[in-house]
Write an enzyme that holds these catalytic residues in place. Structure first.
Site, PDB file in Angstrom:
ATOM      1  N   LYS A   1       6.920  19.700  -9.472  1.00 17.37           N
ATOM      2  CA  LYS A   1       7.088  20.947 -10.167  1.00 17.37           C
ATOM      3  C   LYS A   1       6.749  20.723 -11.707  1.00 17.37           C
ATOM      4  O   LYS A   1       6.690  19.638 -12.158  1.00 17.37           O
ATOM      5  CB  LYS A   1       8.455  21.313  -9.988  1.00 17.37           C
ATOM      6  CG  LYS A   1       8.820  21.690  -8.501  1.00 17.37           C
ATOM      7  CD  LYS A   1      10.238  22.436  -8.285  1.00 17.37           C
ATOM      8  CE  LYS A   1      10.368  22.459  -6.717  1.00 17.37           C
ATOM      9  NZ  LYS A   1      11.495  23.427  -6.486  1.00 17.37           N
TER      10      LYS A   1
ATOM     11  N   TYR B   1       6.641  30.681  -1.177  1.00 20.34           N
ATOM     12  CA  TYR B   1       7.924  30.591  -0.896  1.00 20.34           C
ATOM     13  C   TYR B   1       8.204  32.020  -0.209  1.00 20.34           C
ATOM     14  O   TYR B   1       9.691  32.410  -0.329  1.00 20.34           O
ATOM     15  CB  TYR B   1       8.632  30.453  -2.476  1.00 20.34           C
ATOM     16  CG  TYR B   1       8.686  29.087  -2.929  1.00 20.34           C
ATOM     17  CD1 TYR B   1       9.615  28.237  -2.263  1.00 20.34           C
ATOM     18  CD2 TYR B   1       8.159  28.614  -4.211  1.00 20.34           C
ATOM     19  CE1 TYR B   1       9.591  26.967  -2.568  1.00 20.34           C
ATOM     20  CE2 TYR B   1       8.521  27.561  -4.649  1.00 20.34           C
ATOM     21  CZ  TYR B   1       8.977  26.454  -3.714  1.00 20.34           C
ATOM     22  OH  TYR B   1       9.155  25.404  -4.421  1.00 20.34           O
TER      23      TYR B   1
ATOM     24  N   PHE C   1      17.720  34.103  -5.708  1.00 24.10           N
ATOM     25  CA  PHE C   1      17.025  33.144  -6.732  1.00 24.10           C
ATOM     26  C   PHE C   1      15.561  33.331  -6.576  1.00 24.10           C
ATOM     27  O   PHE C   1      14.882  32.409  -7.313  1.00 24.10           O
ATOM     28  CB  PHE C   1      17.572  31.843  -6.552  1.00 24.10           C
ATOM     29  CG  PHE C   1      17.317  31.161  -5.101  1.00 24.10           C
ATOM     30  CD1 PHE C   1      15.894  30.591  -4.695  1.00 24.10           C
ATOM     31  CD2 PHE C   1      18.147  30.997  -4.143  1.00 24.10           C
ATOM     32  CE1 PHE C   1      15.841  30.111  -3.328  1.00 24.10           C
ATOM     33  CE2 PHE C   1      18.031  30.662  -2.845  1.00 24.10           C
ATOM     34  CZ  PHE C   1      16.809  30.165  -2.445  1.00 24.10           C
TER      35      PHE C   1
ATOM     36  N   ARG D   1      12.336  13.412   1.706  1.00 22.34           N
ATOM     37  CA  ARG D   1      13.563  14.306   1.622  1.00 22.34           C
ATOM     38  C   ARG D   1      14.645  13.161   1.022  1.00 22.34           C
ATOM     39  O   ARG D   1      15.425  13.484   0.026  1.00 22.34           O
ATOM     40  CB  ARG D   1      14.299  15.148   2.744  1.00 22.34           C
ATOM     41  CG  ARG D   1      13.265  16.090   3.122  1.00 22.34           C
ATOM     42  CD  ARG D   1      13.619  17.146   4.019  1.00 22.34           C
ATOM     43  NE  ARG D   1      14.842  17.861   3.426  1.00 22.34           N
ATOM     44  CZ  ARG D   1      14.661  19.167   2.965  1.00 22.34           C
ATOM     45  NH1 ARG D   1      13.502  19.573   2.661  1.00 22.34           N
ATOM     46  NH2 ARG D   1      15.766  19.643   2.680  1.00 22.34           N
TER      47      ARG D   1
ATOM     48  N   THR E   1      18.924  19.215  -3.073  1.00 23.47           N
ATOM     49  CA  THR E   1      18.300  20.273  -4.034  1.00 23.47           C
ATOM     50  C   THR E   1      18.918  20.473  -5.362  1.00 23.47           C
ATOM     51  O   THR E   1      18.270  20.656  -6.223  1.00 23.47           O
ATOM     52  CB  THR E   1      18.435  21.628  -3.211  1.00 23.47           C
ATOM     53  OG1 THR E   1      17.919  21.426  -1.915  1.00 23.47           O
ATOM     54  CG2 THR E   1      17.646  22.929  -3.842  1.00 23.47           C
TER      55      THR E   1
ATOM     56  N   ARG F   1      15.454  13.588  -7.742  1.00 26.30           N
ATOM     57  CA  ARG F   1      16.280  14.578  -8.569  1.00 26.30           C
ATOM     58  C   ARG F   1      17.173  14.078  -9.435  1.00 26.30           C
ATOM     59  O   ARG F   1      17.511  14.612 -10.532  1.00 26.30           O
ATOM     60  CB  ARG F   1      16.461  15.804  -7.506  1.00 26.30           C
ATOM     61  CG  ARG F   1      15.458  16.700  -7.060  1.00 26.30           C
ATOM     62  CD  ARG F   1      15.700  17.247  -5.839  1.00 26.30           C
ATOM     63  NE  ARG F   1      14.816  18.304  -5.402  1.00 26.30           N
ATOM     64  CZ  ARG F   1      14.775  18.747  -3.932  1.00 26.30           C
ATOM     65  NH1 ARG F   1      15.307  18.296  -3.322  1.00 26.30           N
ATOM     66  NH2 ARG F   1      13.803  19.579  -3.968  1.00 26.30           N
TER      67      ARG F   1
ATOM     68  N   ASN G   1      13.964  21.414 -10.534  1.00 24.59           N
ATOM     69  CA  ASN G   1      14.517  20.185  -9.881  1.00 24.59           C
ATOM     70  C   ASN G   1      13.514  19.484  -9.256  1.00 24.59           C
ATOM     71  O   ASN G   1      13.571  18.521  -8.307  1.00 24.59           O
ATOM     72  CB  ASN G   1      15.364  20.799  -8.483  1.00 24.59           C
ATOM     73  CG  ASN G   1      14.454  21.504  -7.576  1.00 24.59           C
ATOM     74  OD1 ASN G   1      13.298  21.641  -7.936  1.00 24.59           O
ATOM     75  ND2 ASN G   1      15.153  21.661  -6.361  1.00 24.59           N
TER      76      ASN G   1
ATOM     77  N   HIS H   1       9.476  19.359  -4.651  1.00 27.47           N
ATOM     78  CA  HIS H   1       9.536  20.478  -3.574  1.00 27.47           C
ATOM     79  C   HIS H   1       9.218  19.369  -2.329  1.00 27.47           C
ATOM     80  O   HIS H   1       8.069  18.524  -2.413  1.00 27.47           O
ATOM     81  CB  HIS H   1       8.753  21.418  -3.319  1.00 27.47           C
ATOM     82  CG  HIS H   1       8.846  22.032  -1.870  1.00 27.47           C
ATOM     83  ND1 HIS H   1       9.929  22.740  -1.549  1.00 27.47           N
ATOM     84  CD2 HIS H   1       7.780  21.848  -1.057  1.00 27.47           C
ATOM     85  CE1 HIS H   1       9.240  23.017  -0.184  1.00 27.47           C
ATOM     86  NE2 HIS H   1       8.171  22.789   0.049  1.00 27.47           N
TER      87      HIS H   1
ATOM     88  N   GLU I   1       2.752  24.472   5.205  1.00 25.53           N
ATOM     89  CA  GLU I   1       2.577  24.094   3.639  1.00 25.53           C
ATOM     90  C   GLU I   1       1.407  23.520   3.368  1.00 25.53           C
ATOM     91  O   GLU I   1       0.944  23.676   2.400  1.00 25.53           O
ATOM     92  CB  GLU I   1       3.917  23.461   3.179  1.00 25.53           C
ATOM     93  CG  GLU I   1       5.175  24.446   3.341  1.00 25.53           C
ATOM     94  CD  GLU I   1       6.345  23.914   2.823  1.00 25.53           C
ATOM     95  OE1 GLU I   1       7.224  24.623   2.794  1.00 25.53           O
ATOM     96  OE2 GLU I   1       6.407  22.501   2.250  1.00 25.53           O
TER      97      GLU I   1
HETATM   98  P1  CMP Z   1      12.690  23.874  -3.089  1.00 21.70           P
HETATM   99  O1  CMP Z   1      12.825  22.677  -2.272  1.00 21.70           O
HETATM  100  O2  CMP Z   1      11.378  23.941  -3.838  1.00 21.70           O
HETATM  101  O3  CMP Z   1      12.783  25.143  -2.196  1.00 21.70           O
HETATM  102  C1  CMP Z   1      13.237  26.120  -2.747  1.00 21.70           C
HETATM  103  C2  CMP Z   1      13.636  26.344  -4.170  1.00 21.70           C
HETATM  104  O4  CMP Z   1      14.355  27.226  -4.529  1.00 21.70           O
HETATM  105  C3  CMP Z   1      14.651  24.837  -4.257  1.00 21.70           C
HETATM  106  O5  CMP Z   1      13.767  23.984  -4.270  1.00 21.70           O
HETATM  107  C4  CMP Z   1      15.048  25.164  -5.773  1.00 21.70           C
HETATM  108  O6  CMP Z   1      14.499  25.053  -6.694  1.00 21.70           O
HETATM  109  C5  CMP Z   1      15.366  26.665  -5.825  1.00 21.70           C
HETATM  110  N1  CMP Z   1      16.679  27.195  -5.826  1.00 21.70           N
HETATM  111  C6  CMP Z   1      17.440  27.721  -6.624  1.00 21.70           C
HETATM  112  N2  CMP Z   1      18.605  28.276  -6.279  1.00 21.70           N
HETATM  113  C7  CMP Z   1      18.746  27.792  -5.176  1.00 21.70           C
HETATM  114  C8  CMP Z   1      19.823  27.978  -4.133  1.00 21.70           C
HETATM  115  N3  CMP Z   1      20.935  28.319  -4.329  1.00 21.70           N
HETATM  116  N4  CMP Z   1      19.781  27.405  -2.868  1.00 21.70           N
HETATM  117  C9  CMP Z   1      18.397  26.989  -2.619  1.00 21.70           C
HETATM  118  N5  CMP Z   1      17.330  26.613  -3.403  1.00 21.70           N
HETATM  119  C10 CMP Z   1      17.553  27.030  -4.530  1.00 21.70           C
END
Ligand code: CMP
Length: 140
Positions: free
Chosen positions: A10, A50, A58, A86, A92, A103, A113, A116, A127
């Site tokens: 990211k 997304y 969010f 993962r 996350t 992370r 974060n 992805h 994806e």
């Molecule tokens: P990612 O794996 O890219 O998938 C969705 C993204 O939304 C996640 O990583 C986070 O960076 C972002 N995000 C922000 N708030 C939340 C939340 N409450 N729960 C899950 N993802 C979140």
């Protein structure tokens, strides 16, 4: 099983200049980069990627963050690549991420974060196809 997964480094991690350090973690875990491109996503591209989160509170912040700078996008291939990636990423929310995960080491917040990764085989296929034509993926 031999799998492929979609990984995105990211904007926060690209800006921190840790693309190589993150690639090294993939490689040390036995994941091979089989496709890669750097890209500054358009708003439409980020919203489309997304789309499953479009009703989440969010969503807007997530899209704004993902278009704030270039990202590094790659398909990774290896045994159990989806789960392996993962595990390398960690939780996350970096506050919950285990020590030594990407992370925990590089992320600042749940939005910024660092990475992805696809969460399942079906989403991985969708994806990867979202960003790469079949001719841009090089199984090896
Ligand atoms: P990612 O794996 O890219 O998938 C969705 C993204 O939304 C996640 O990583 C986070 O960076 C972002 N995000 C922000 N708030 C939340 C939340 N409450 N729960 C899950 N993802 C979140």
């Amino acid at each position: 099983a031999l799998e492929r997964t979609l990984s995105i480094i990211k904007p926060d991690a690209v800006a921190k200049n840790v693309v190589g350090e993150i690639y090294a973690r993939f490689e040390k875990a036995g994941l091979k980069v089989v496709a890669a491109k750097m890209k500054h996503l358009s708003r439409k591209e980020a919203e489309g990627f997304y789309a499953v989160h479009s009703e989440r509170p969010f969503f807007n912040a997530l899209v704004e963050f993902m278009i704030s700078g270039p990202v590094m996008i790659q398909a990774l291939q290896g045994e159990n690549a989806i789960l392996k990636n993962r595990e390398l990423m960690g939780a996350t929310n970096p506050k919950d991420a285990a020590p030594g995960t990407i992370r925990a080491d590089f992320a600042d917040s749940i939005d910024a974060n660092a990475v992805h990764g696809s969460d399942a085989a079906e989403t991985a296929a969708v994806e990867i196809a979202y960003f790469f034509a079949a001719t841009e993926v090089f199984p090896r």
